[in-house]
Design an enzyme around this catalytic site. Structure first.
Site: not given
Length: 554
Positions: A469-470
């Site tokens: 989940h950058p």
């Protein structure tokens, strides 16, 4: 002659597909979409459990490797990212999770007007075609199918029941702003098929004469005339080409590639650019800073009965049975999301709202590259929702084929370390209560001998991985590291916008695909409002205003 379009969208991911659809809907504006990856023709993309096949597939995935993490025994963690129409929405675990009301209210408190919960909720509803029907929190008739999972599982049922017995509450809706509780996740699927952003939004955009979609093209740089974005330089079939934007260039390439493109264009931290041998065209120190991601640690249990995906997948007849159930009825294990059940709970470090998320999976693996465990296994994954750790994304040269350096800096604060350890303890406490405890033979990993906080933290350091989940690398805000303003305009450069997960100032409390689609909806609205307000103003009249915020069409 150079090809000219009203809008150039870089990246056909979750937000980019929304932009292509909304900006082209009335037929008045021409739109070019540039996607580095291929078309989404791989059949595994459209089968829900296909994420297990595409997770390490370089044909549809950037397959990034992060830099060694000092707090994780110098391990290099893996970071997949969609390189295909639909972007990561074509290869993710399908969960539809918006986050918490307080997430968005906090964004607004940071100086981002119009990003509070009450402001973003209408855009979530606009996208959504909720299987349960529309209400004050959910939309009906939108392009994006949001559905209950096709299959329930007895181990997931047992997890929720044991959580209630342990004192936690149940919920059937994680997306009303207050997500606290345990239950089943909803997914971006319908009738046993993944509904990616490409399927939901881009398909209908592509049918319009005013939309052009190019795949397998890599954008090298944003072209500027000093104060404004004029278009892009990209490479296709080995040839360098250019395209001109009359109104706006929109970067929607994701939290890794968007800052990389800006940096290759000379837009970013001057010191970093000079180290990479790139001429500085516009100083923006925040480009590539503020990287945030969710880190997870897993409890793996050996089950009493052979009812897990591990059991089905290890025998030929089990695989045939799964395939038949899917092909004939769109049911069975092939419709499984990456976390059928789970939920959100509070640790002692956050007394007012959940700070840990659980994903419950009816399979287990020590390394997915090598397949599933041989035993009957299930997994309870815990991740901290709002990490304090901040990392960076930096390019090493102007070459577009050089992978950026991704330094996540996981577990760099005491709060991050303590929260994840306490999350594992809560997961254990649920697994210790019937009915789930009756389904479990023993804790396989880390094992009950790993009992103290120090031992659990050591286990986290040795085994924890990214939830992929950058966000945050071109953050929205008012401070010195802000890259875009509250209307997603790149500071100091006219006709240039960022619209993807990189603009999040703080990561949302949960999976990030739904929020990325909402950001695409918001960006589309900003652009359409600007086009209406400045009708007739082309790129020649673009100029940044005195406070460094672009004041042209966007």
């Amino acid at each position: 002659m150079l090809e000219t379009f009203d809008y150039i969208i870089v990246g056909a991911g979750s937000a980019g597909c929304v932009l292509a659809d909304r900006l082209s809907a009335d037929g008045s504006a021409s739109v070019l979409v540039l996607e580095a990856g291929v078309r989404d023709s791989n059949p595994w993309i459209h089968v829900p459990i296909g994420y297990a096949k595409t997770l390490f597939d370089k044909r549809v995935n950037w397959c990034f490797e992060m830099e060694p993490s000092p707090e994780l025994r110098q391990r290099r963690l893996y970071m997949p990212s969609g390189r295909v129409l639909g972007g990561s929405s074509s290869i993710n675990g399908l969960l539809y999770v918006r986050g918490q009301q307080q997430d968005y209210d906090h964004w607004e408190q940071l100086g981002n007007r119009g990003w509070g919960w009450d402001d973003v909720l209408p855009y979530y509803r606009l996208s959504e075609d909720q299987e349960r029907g529309g209400d004050n929190f959910h939309g009906s008739g939108g392009p994006l199918a949001v559905s209950n999972q096709v299959e329930r599982h007895e181990l997931c049922d047992a997890f929720v029941a044991s959580g209630l017995a342990a004192g936690y509450r149940a919920t059937n809706d994680f997306n009303r702003g207050d997500q606290e509780g345990l239950g089943y996740y909803q997914v971006t699927a319908r009738d046993g098929r993944r509904i990616s952003a490409a399927v939901a939004f881009l398909r209908r955009a592509e049918r319009r004469a005013n939309v052009s979609v190019l795949t397998e093209v890599v954008v090298e740089t944003i072209d500027t005339n000093g104060r404004c974005a004029t278009g892009v330089t990209y490479r296709s079939s080995g040839l360098q080409r250019k395209a001109v934007a009359r109104r706006c260039v929109v970067l929607a390439a994701g939290a890794i590639n968007t800052p990389a493109i800006l940096q290759r264009s000379g837009i970013g931290n001057p010191d970093w650019l000079k180290e990479a041998g790139i001429e500085v065209t516009h100083a923006l120190p925040g480009v590539g800073a503020n990287l945030q991601d969710h880190l997870q640690a897993k409890l793996v249990y050996r089950c009493v009965r052979p009812v897990t995906l591990n059991d089905q997948a290890k025998h030929l007849m089990g695989k045939i049975s799964m395939g038949a159930a899917y092909l004939l009825h769109r049911r069975g294990s092939l419709t499984t999301a990456a976390g059928q059940a789970g939920g959100f709970v509070r640790t002692t470090l956050s007394t007012n709202r959940p700070d840990v998320q659980f994903h419950v999976m009816t399979f287990s693996s020590a390394d997915l590259r090598k397949g599933l465990d041989e035993f009957s296994g299930m997994t309870i994954s815990a991740c901290q929702l709002r990490p304090e750790s901040r990392g960076t994304v930096r390019v090493t040269s102007v070459a577009a084929d050089a992978a950026p350096i991704i330094s996540p800096q996981f577990l760099s604060t005491d709060t991050d370390r303590r929260t994840l350890v306490e999350g594992l303890r809560i997961g254990r406490s649920i697994a210790a209560v019937k009915p789930l405890s009756a389904e479990l033979e023993r804790e396989e990993r880390p094992g009950v001998a790993v009992a103290s906080d120090d031992d659990l933290l050591a286990y986290v350091r040795e085994t924890a991985g990214s939830v992929f989940h950058p966000v945050g690398t071109c953050k929205m805000g008012q401070d010195a590291l802000a890259v875009v303003d509250e209307r997603l305009r790149v500071r100091g450069i006219g006709n240039l916008m960022v619209a993807d997960a990189s603009v999040m100032p703080v990561i949302v409390s949960g999976n990030t695909n739904a929020a990325s689609i909402m950001i695409g909806e918001r960006a589309s609205q900003f652009l359409m409002e600007a086009a209406s307000a400045y009708e007739g103003r082309g790129i020649q009249k673009c100029h940044p205003n005195l406070n460094g915020v672009s004041s042209a069409l966007v």
